[in-house]
Design a protein around this motif. Sequence first.
Motif, PDB file in Angstrom:
ATOM      1  N   ILE A 278       0.862  -1.180   0.000  1.00  0.00           N
ATOM      2  CA  ILE A 278       0.000   0.000   0.000  1.00  0.00           C
ATOM      3  C   ILE A 278       0.896   1.227   0.000  1.00  0.00           C
ATOM      4  O   ILE A 278       1.717   1.399   0.900  1.00  0.00           O
ATOM      5  N   ASP A 279       0.763   2.037  -1.014  1.00  0.00           N
ATOM      6  CA  ASP A 279       1.504   3.302  -1.064  1.00  0.00           C
ATOM      7  C   ASP A 279       0.681   4.341  -0.309  1.00  0.00           C
ATOM      8  O   ASP A 279      -0.491   4.574  -0.643  1.00  0.00           O
ATOM      9  N   LEU A 280       1.282   4.969   0.691  1.00  0.00           N
ATOM     10  CA  LEU A 280       0.572   5.912   1.560  1.00  0.00           C
ATOM     11  C   LEU A 280       1.265   7.266   1.585  1.00  0.00           C
ATOM     12  O   LEU A 280       2.494   7.338   1.467  1.00  0.00           O
ATOM     13  N   GLU A 281       0.482   8.262   1.774  1.00  0.00           N
ATOM     14  CA  GLU A 281       1.030   9.594   2.039  1.00  0.00           C
ATOM     15  C   GLU A 281       0.358  10.089   3.310  1.00  0.00           C
ATOM     16  O   GLU A 281      -0.866  10.165   3.384  1.00  0.00           O
ATOM     17  N   PHE A 282       1.166  10.478   4.279  1.00  0.00           N
ATOM     18  CA  PHE A 282       0.646  10.938   5.561  1.00  0.00           C
ATOM     19  C   PHE A 282       0.403  12.444   5.532  1.00  0.00           C
ATOM     20  O   PHE A 282       0.860  13.146   4.621  1.00  0.00           O
ATOM     21  N   SER A 283      -0.317  12.965   6.514  1.00  0.00           N
ATOM     22  CA  SER A 283      -0.704  14.378   6.523  1.00  0.00           C
ATOM     23  C   SER A 283       0.490  15.317   6.546  1.00  0.00           C
ATOM     24  O   SER A 283       0.384  16.462   6.117  1.00  0.00           O
TER      25      SER A 283
ATOM     26  N   GLY B  19       3.103  14.905   4.713  1.00  0.00           N
ATOM     27  CA  GLY B  19       3.762  14.784   3.420  1.00  0.00           C
ATOM     28  C   GLY B  19       4.646  13.557   3.266  1.00  0.00           C
ATOM     29  O   GLY B  19       5.087  13.241   2.159  1.00  0.00           O
ATOM     30  N   GLU B  20       4.938  12.874   4.339  1.00  0.00           N
ATOM     31  CA  GLU B  20       5.770  11.663   4.267  1.00  0.00           C
ATOM     32  C   GLU B  20       5.041  10.592   3.465  1.00  0.00           C
ATOM     33  O   GLU B  20       3.843  10.379   3.620  1.00  0.00           O
TER      34      GLU B  20
END
Length: 184
Positions: free
Chosen positions: A24-29, A31-32
Amino acid sequence: MRKPPIIHAVRDVGPSRFLRAEQIDLEFSNGERRTFERLTGEGPGAVIVVPMLDADTVLLVREYAAGVDRYELGLPKGRLDPGETVEQGANRELKEEVGYGARRLTPLHELVLSPSYMTNRAHVVLAQELYPERLPGDEPEELEVVPWRLSELHTLLGRADVSDGRSIAALFMAREYLAGRFRP
């Protein structure tokens, strides 16, 4: 005590009939961005049954656990069949593994073994007003049924053959529910 089965070989077979891995490709709040992996299960989930023979006696089962290569003492459990409700699956597993049905089934909570990387869910169900009834199960050998006093739960925790976190958590939930300190 039975001797555990002999392990003749261990091999990686990739995806199994129970689990598959996905990324799962994720982007956190902040920006990471990260890629996580998780194990996903097939089907509608599983049940863990807390069968109460009377107000203080829970019925445990001793079953071979391949993950730790020994016999473990824990609660009856198993996968839900497609189209089965949680209560129907709990009652079926109870009949297959313990030889009892239940007139009263109360779903208590849902557990995830490791929510950081697994999607599998197990529904904890309290089974009361038991009556003898057996269904054929899929276990390779008959399971030993072991009555245990819920009031002696603290002594169960110290046993070397009790390590299934789901069973331990479910027993505590049931104890607290029956004492009136927990409501689902």
